[in-house]
Design a protein around this motif. Sequence first.
Motif, short mmCIF file in Angstrom:
data_model
loop_
_atom_site.label_atom_id
_atom_site.label_comp_id
_atom_site.label_asym_id
_atom_site.label_seq_id
_atom_site.Cartn_x
_atom_site.Cartn_y
_atom_site.Cartn_z
N THR A 170 -2.40 2.17 -6.49
CA THR A 170 -1.17 2.73 -7.05
C THR A 170 -1.25 2.76 -8.57
N ARG A 217 0.56 4.19 -1.93
CA ARG A 217 0.04 5.51 -2.32
C ARG A 217 -0.09 6.40 -1.08
N ARG A 218 0.28 7.67 -1.24
CA ARG A 218 0.23 8.60 -0.13
C ARG A 218 -0.73 9.77 -0.36
N ALA A 256 0.85 -1.19 0.00
CA ALA A 256 0.00 0.00 0.00
C ALA A 256 0.88 1.24 0.00
N GLU A 289 -7.61 3.94 3.91
CA GLU A 289 -6.74 2.75 3.84
C GLU A 289 -6.84 2.09 2.48
N GLN A 326 -4.35 11.62 -1.52
CA GLN A 326 -5.75 11.27 -1.30
C GLN A 326 -6.63 12.03 -2.29
N ARG A 328 -4.83 3.68 -0.42
CA ARG A 328 -3.38 3.46 -0.40
C ARG A 328 -2.99 2.33 -1.36
#
Length: 386
Positions: A157, A42-43, A40, A151, A45, A154
């Motif tokens: 990607t 990805r940061r 996970a 969550e 949003q 994330r």
Amino acid sequence: MNPAVILTWAAALYWLAAMALLVISVVGTILQPRIAARRAARRDQPPVSIVLPVKLLEDGFERTQESAFAQLYPAFDVTVSSTEGESPAVRKMREIFARHPERPARVLLSTARFAASPKVDNLYAPFMQAAHDVILMKDANVMLEPEALAEHIRQLTAEVGLVCAIPYCAKLDNFPAHVEAAIINGPHARMLFLASCLGQGHGVGKIMLFRRSDFLRAGGFDAISHTVGEDNALAKAIRRIGKRPVFSHWPVRQELGARAFADVYHRQVRWSVIRRNDELLSFLLEPICQAFPAVMAGGLAAPLIGAPPAAGVVATFLAWFALETLLSMAKGWQLSLAAPAVFIVREAMMLAVWVNAWMTDRVVWARDKVHARVAAPPAPPAQEEG
């Protein structure tokens, strides 16, 4: 060689394979959240459109649907889609809207009629008219914890095209609900958790998170309208454009409430027929994930170690039941004092479902009978109004 000897050795090999798969899948179920969380990456949003298809107003509907509005996430809107302009479910959703005036929300009337699955018809308008590219679709009977959307995102990607969550059953209010939970929390969940540990993803439609741009590039509704297994069809379409479906590290809570045996049976037949049509190898191998064939194999193989057949049957039954019970305790899943009876009924139902799935293509969806697979016409133009 004596046919009886061949049968005994075949049973022993089958027993070893089934028990090994049981142990490995139990371990995988425990380890999956940590393994999947490492992927996970990805940061950011991005804004998300949450889509809630509704039909029936069932027990727990208000609580599970309102959970979509409680997400700890910076930017999202909510679209409810229904095939009826006014219904008890739509009225309840409007009450929820009124309690959350800060959240953009609307109801779309879904008028499309082109797919094998009524659910796909119901999703046409909200998917095509969503305000944002990233869409989260949630079934009415699953609960989202406040952190769930953050969550799940994330996992979305650049190389991932579809994020699904593995469901577990909770709020089990009667014996049939415990039987259904034993199926979903048992063989179904174990195989999905194990697949995720091995880097595999599949379509499981309790929640689906994806980009509409990827969905359209993968064929859009034309890629999923031919089957009532739209989740699995979407996963296959996503693979065809070079992206991966994955399972989130964050499971999703499916609240069952009180169930009827007939509804549980029909739902399991529908899913089994979908697997027969779309994942034949997986369908053929399903019995090895079930306890009953392993119990029989244990009885046939027991003489190889000088034990009576009854000892092999009892030992296999107890070992399988104990491992699944310990797994449920480790995961915090609801158990019942009637668990041994639940286990026996589950095994009988799963075997009956598997046999029945060979003989039908008509399945029950939301109390209506539909064909599991049809030659669907092309989807309507993208600008149809809901």
